[in-house]
Write a protein that holds these residues in place. Structure first.
Motif, mmCIF file in Angstrom:
data_model
loop_
_atom_site.group_PDB
_atom_site.id
_atom_site.type_symbol
_atom_site.label_atom_id
_atom_site.label_comp_id
_atom_site.label_asym_id
_atom_site.label_seq_id
_atom_site.Cartn_x
_atom_site.Cartn_y
_atom_site.Cartn_z
ATOM 1 N N ALA A 217 0.861 -1.180 0.000
ATOM 2 C CA ALA A 217 0.000 0.000 0.000
ATOM 3 C C ALA A 217 0.895 1.226 0.000
ATOM 4 O O ALA A 217 1.998 1.206 0.559
ATOM 5 C CB ALA A 217 -0.923 0.000 1.217
ATOM 6 N N SER A 218 0.418 2.300 -0.612
ATOM 7 C CA SER A 218 1.229 3.522 -0.680
ATOM 8 C C SER A 218 0.358 4.742 -0.451
ATOM 9 O O SER A 218 -0.760 4.838 -0.971
ATOM 10 C CB SER A 218 1.939 3.621 -2.037
ATOM 11 N N VAL A 219 0.888 5.665 0.359
ATOM 12 C CA VAL A 219 0.152 6.857 0.765
ATOM 13 C C VAL A 219 1.036 8.080 0.564
ATOM 14 O O VAL A 219 2.239 8.047 0.875
ATOM 15 C CB VAL A 219 -0.273 6.751 2.248
ATOM 16 N N TYR A 220 0.431 9.153 0.076
ATOM 17 C CA TYR A 220 1.144 10.431 -0.036
ATOM 18 C C TYR A 220 0.383 11.494 0.740
ATOM 19 O O TYR A 220 -0.830 11.670 0.552
ATOM 20 C CB TYR A 220 1.279 10.864 -1.492
ATOM 21 N N PHE A 221 1.084 12.181 1.631
ATOM 22 C CA PHE A 221 0.510 13.272 2.416
ATOM 23 C C PHE A 221 1.248 14.547 2.026
ATOM 24 O O PHE A 221 2.443 14.685 2.285
ATOM 25 C CB PHE A 221 0.669 12.991 3.916
ATOM 26 N N ALA A 222 0.544 15.476 1.397
ATOM 27 C CA ALA A 222 1.194 16.667 0.848
ATOM 28 C C ALA A 222 1.489 17.728 1.887
ATOM 29 O O ALA A 222 2.232 18.677 1.603
ATOM 30 C CB ALA A 222 0.333 17.254 -0.269
ATOM 31 N N GLY A 223 0.928 17.598 3.093
ATOM 32 C CA GLY A 223 1.154 18.626 4.105
ATOM 33 C C GLY A 223 0.478 19.923 3.700
ATOM 34 O O GLY A 223 -0.672 19.940 3.282
ATOM 35 N N ASP A 224 1.207 21.012 3.806
ATOM 36 C CA ASP A 224 0.721 22.319 3.379
ATOM 37 C C ASP A 224 1.675 22.784 2.295
ATOM 38 O O ASP A 224 2.880 22.918 2.538
ATOM 39 C CB ASP A 224 0.709 23.290 4.556
ATOM 40 N N THR A 225 1.177 23.051 1.108
ATOM 41 C CA THR A 225 2.102 23.327 0.017
ATOM 42 C C THR A 225 1.466 24.140 -1.088
ATOM 43 O O THR A 225 0.253 24.074 -1.322
ATOM 44 C CB THR A 225 2.632 22.010 -0.585
ATOM 45 N N GLY A 226 2.301 24.920 -1.757
ATOM 46 C CA GLY A 226 1.914 25.527 -3.009
ATOM 47 C C GLY A 226 2.320 24.627 -4.149
ATOM 48 O O GLY A 226 2.985 23.599 -3.953
ATOM 49 N N TYR A 227 1.941 25.014 -5.347
ATOM 50 C CA TYR A 227 2.258 24.212 -6.532
ATOM 51 C C TYR A 227 2.994 25.035 -7.588
ATOM 52 O O TYR A 227 3.871 24.543 -8.276
ATOM 53 C CB TYR A 227 0.964 23.650 -7.116
ATOM 54 N N GLN A 228 2.650 26.309 -7.678
ATOM 55 C CA GLN A 228 3.223 27.157 -8.716
ATOM 56 C C GLN A 228 4.528 27.817 -8.247
ATOM 57 O O GLN A 228 4.724 28.080 -7.062
ATOM 58 C CB GLN A 228 2.228 28.254 -9.106
ATOM 59 N N THR A 229 5.407 28.055 -9.214
ATOM 60 C CA THR A 229 6.606 28.877 -8.994
ATOM 61 C C THR A 229 6.576 30.007 -10.007
ATOM 62 O O THR A 229 5.673 30.089 -10.849
ATOM 63 C CB THR A 229 7.891 28.044 -9.194
ATOM 64 N N ALA A 230 7.592 30.863 -9.951
ATOM 65 C CA ALA A 230 7.652 31.976 -10.893
ATOM 66 C C ALA A 230 7.811 31.497 -12.330
ATOM 67 O O ALA A 230 7.466 32.222 -13.276
ATOM 68 C CB ALA A 230 8.808 32.899 -10.522
ATOM 69 N N SER A 231 8.288 30.262 -12.490
ATOM 70 C CA SER A 231 8.542 29.748 -13.829
ATOM 71 C C SER A 231 7.652 28.558 -14.187
ATOM 72 O O SER A 231 7.923 27.834 -15.136
ATOM 73 C CB SER A 231 10.012 29.329 -13.964
#
Length: 350
Positions: A217-231
């Motif tokens: 089984a596999s789990v991903y927890f993203a926490g608190d995060t943005g996705y975009q950068t300046a580029s």
């Protein structure tokens, strides 16, 4: 399943904090083993992995916060919870691991963490996994240093499911073993004026592996995060997907959580999200992030628990529904569940 109307409920109409979370009836999907997940509000999730030869099921809790405010009460009470916690801490099952993404108060609630630690027993102590620099925060409130493990980005620890002590050199020699990996995300940290970015922030990968090293089984927890950068989009998420994906379950933030200020209390929020895009994913960004990490089923978090208005509580879900390709039950889908609701996500190996 959560709907727009669910998120508009007043606290008094929300689930009563009087039931014990019992996973015994949530152990399979159509006869196949599954991952049980319960949304505890905000970024808090309680996860139970499929029972495969364990004496007891393994319970992992991510970023739990049971406090009424997302600020330290002795400094500023801040915005009050809009959705109460679905149960009291003493009604949680035995917690084997607590995983923290960063030290912001709404993700690292030390009163909650200490209360969870005090419920553990010598034969089944709770272990805490945190990014670099966060251990001191937990130790300061009375959690033993020996039970708090710090990891840097891309560091992993293999943890034998039957052992009661940490062992970074543990071998995968049990029927099923747990591997935690601290992975990058795009955020910040700090609990005061003088410690900004003084500790690491992270997402987390959890893999349950068999004796031959294949994921069960596999789990991903993203926490608190943005996705975009300046580029453009942050490339770390594609890298996570390439290294560890696909994931049976991903828990991904779809909002900044709330305005979390006096502005939020009187119903205002910032209209322009541009400057927040690097640290908080929008619902549209969250869908792209889920695709990058190769998530098979994604659940929304970090919304509605604290909100300055009903509109702010429901907007993330409306936008998520418009951006996604299907609900969380569908392959590659993304959805939300109600606070306190437990769902079973099928694992790919079943």
């Amino acid at each position: 399943m959560a709907t727009c109307q669910d998120c508009l409920r007043k606290p008094a109409e929300s689930p009563a904090a009087s039931f014990a979370l019992d996973f015994t009836v949530y152990n399979s999907v159509e006869g196949k083993a599954g991952i049980c997940a319960t949304w505890l509000g905000h970024a808090g999730f309680l996860v139970q992995l499929p029972a495969r030869g364990y004496v007891k099921p393994v319970h992992i809790i991510f970023d739990p916060i049971f406090a009424e405010s997302a600020y330290p009460s002795n400094v500023f009470r801040g915005l009050r919870r809009r959705l109460p916690a679905p149960c009291t801490i003493d009604l949680l099952p035995e917690i084997d691991f607590v995983v923290i993404s960063h030290n912001h108060y709404d993700h690292c609630d030390t009163d909650t963490l200490l209360a969870i630690w005090k419920r553990s027993t010598p034969d089944r102590p709770t272990r805490f996994l945190v990014p670099l620099g966060v251990r001191v925060t937990l130790v300061a409130v009375g959690i033993p240093e020996s039970q708090v493990l710090e990891l840097d980005w891309w560091d992993s620890i293999a943890y034998p499911s039957y052992s009661s002590s940490f062992s970074p050199d543990a071998q995968l020699d049990h029927a099923s073993d747990l591997v935690f990996t601290c992975t990058p995300c795009q955020h910040t940290s700090g609990r005061g004026v003088f410690d900004q970015k003084g500790s690491l922030w992270s997402s987390w990968v959890l893999q349950q592996k068999s004796t031959n090293g294949d994921p069960v089984a596999s789990v991903y927890f993203a926490g608190d995060t943005g996705y975009q950068t300046a580029s453009g989009p942050c490339p770390a998420f594609q890298e996570i997907g390439e290294k560890f994906g696909p994931f049976d379950l991903a828990m991904i933030p779809i909002w900044r959580g709330a305005t979390l200020s006096f502005l939020g209390q009187i119903g205002y929020r910032l209209a322009d999200e541009t400057h927040l895009a690097t640290t908080h994913a929008s619902p549209e960004d969250a869908v792209l992030l889920a695709q990058d990490v190769r998530a098979r089923h994604s659940l929304a978090m970090h919304f509605a628990t604290w909100a300055g208005s009903d509109d702010e509580a429901v907007e993330p879900l409306v936008r998520l529904c418009q951006a996604r390709s299907g609900d969380w039950k569908e392959e590659g889908g993304f959805g939300a569940i109600d606070i306190g609701e437990t769902v079973v996500v099928p694992v790919n190996s079943s």
